[in-house]
Design a protein around this motif. Sequence first.
Motif, mmCIF file in Angstrom:
data_model
loop_
_atom_site.group_PDB
_atom_site.id
_atom_site.type_symbol
_atom_site.label_atom_id
_atom_site.label_comp_id
_atom_site.label_asym_id
_atom_site.label_seq_id
_atom_site.Cartn_x
_atom_site.Cartn_y
_atom_site.Cartn_z
ATOM 1 N N ALA A 165 0.860 -1.183 0.000
ATOM 2 C CA ALA A 165 0.000 0.000 0.000
ATOM 3 C C ALA A 165 0.897 1.234 0.000
ATOM 4 C CB ALA A 165 -0.891 0.013 1.236
ATOM 5 N N THR A 166 0.312 2.370 -0.316
ATOM 6 C CA THR A 166 1.087 3.606 -0.238
ATOM 7 C C THR A 166 1.415 3.882 1.222
ATOM 8 O OG1 THR A 166 -0.836 5.048 0.014
ATOM 9 C CG2 THR A 166 -0.110 4.558 -2.266
ATOM 10 N N PRO A 167 2.494 4.612 1.485
ATOM 11 C CA PRO A 167 2.833 4.934 2.875
ATOM 12 C C PRO A 167 1.701 5.654 3.615
ATOM 13 C CG PRO A 167 4.713 5.370 1.467
ATOM 14 C CD PRO A 167 3.549 5.052 0.556
ATOM 15 N N ALA A 168 0.963 6.519 2.926
ATOM 16 C CA ALA A 168 -0.131 7.250 3.579
ATOM 17 C C ALA A 168 -1.259 6.305 3.996
ATOM 18 C CB ALA A 168 -0.667 8.340 2.652
ATOM 19 N N VAL A 169 -1.627 5.402 3.118
ATOM 20 C CA VAL A 169 -2.672 4.425 3.458
ATOM 21 C C VAL A 169 -2.192 3.527 4.591
ATOM 22 C CG1 VAL A 169 -3.898 2.373 2.606
ATOM 23 C CG2 VAL A 169 -3.813 4.447 1.208
ATOM 24 N N TYR A 170 -0.952 3.078 4.513
ATOM 25 C CA TYR A 170 -0.393 2.221 5.570
ATOM 26 C C TYR A 170 -0.418 2.947 6.915
ATOM 27 C CZ TYR A 170 2.829 -0.700 8.203
ATOM 28 O OH TYR A 170 3.397 -1.493 9.168
ATOM 29 N N ALA A 171 -0.042 4.226 6.927
ATOM 30 C CA ALA A 171 -0.046 5.006 8.171
ATOM 31 C C ALA A 171 -1.462 5.118 8.737
ATOM 32 C CB ALA A 171 0.552 6.385 7.933
ATOM 33 N N ASP A 172 -2.449 5.306 7.863
ATOM 34 C CA ASP A 172 -3.841 5.375 8.320
ATOM 35 C C ASP A 172 -4.287 4.043 8.931
ATOM 36 O OD1 ASP A 172 -4.088 8.021 7.506
ATOM 37 O OD2 ASP A 172 -5.124 7.511 5.626
ATOM 38 N N ILE A 173 -3.909 2.951 8.295
ATOM 39 C CA ILE A 173 -4.260 1.627 8.820
ATOM 40 C C ILE A 173 -3.620 1.420 10.192
ATOM 41 C CG2 ILE A 173 -3.972 -0.871 8.484
ATOM 42 C CD1 ILE A 173 -4.037 -0.201 5.406
#
Length: 93
Positions: free
Chosen positions: A6-14
Motif C-alpha cells: 500500500a502507499t505509505p499514507a494508506v499504511y499510516a492510516d491503517i
Amino acid sequence: MRYFRATPAVYADICAQLDAAYGYPNEATKTLRTLPLAADLPSDGQGRVCLAVSAEYCEFNLPSELLPQLIAAGLVEEITAEQYAAVVPNVGP
C-alpha cells in the motif's frame, strides 16, 4: 504468511486505526504500536510499502474486518510471496 502493499499514507492510516483500536502505545506492556513504521519496511519501485503478516494475524477481529474493505477499495493490494521476495532479497516464497 500473507503479503500486502500500500502507499505509505494508506499504511499510516491503517496503523493509526489499529493502534487506536488496540490501545497503543500501552505503558503497561511497553507496546508502542501494532505494526512497524512504514520507514522500517521495504518498498517497491513505486514507493509502496510491502508487509508480510502471519495469516493468523489477518484473522483477528479488526484486521479481518478491515482487510477485505481495503482490498475491495483498491487501497491495499495482496501480493504473492514471489512478488514480495522480488522486493525483499533473501526471502523465499
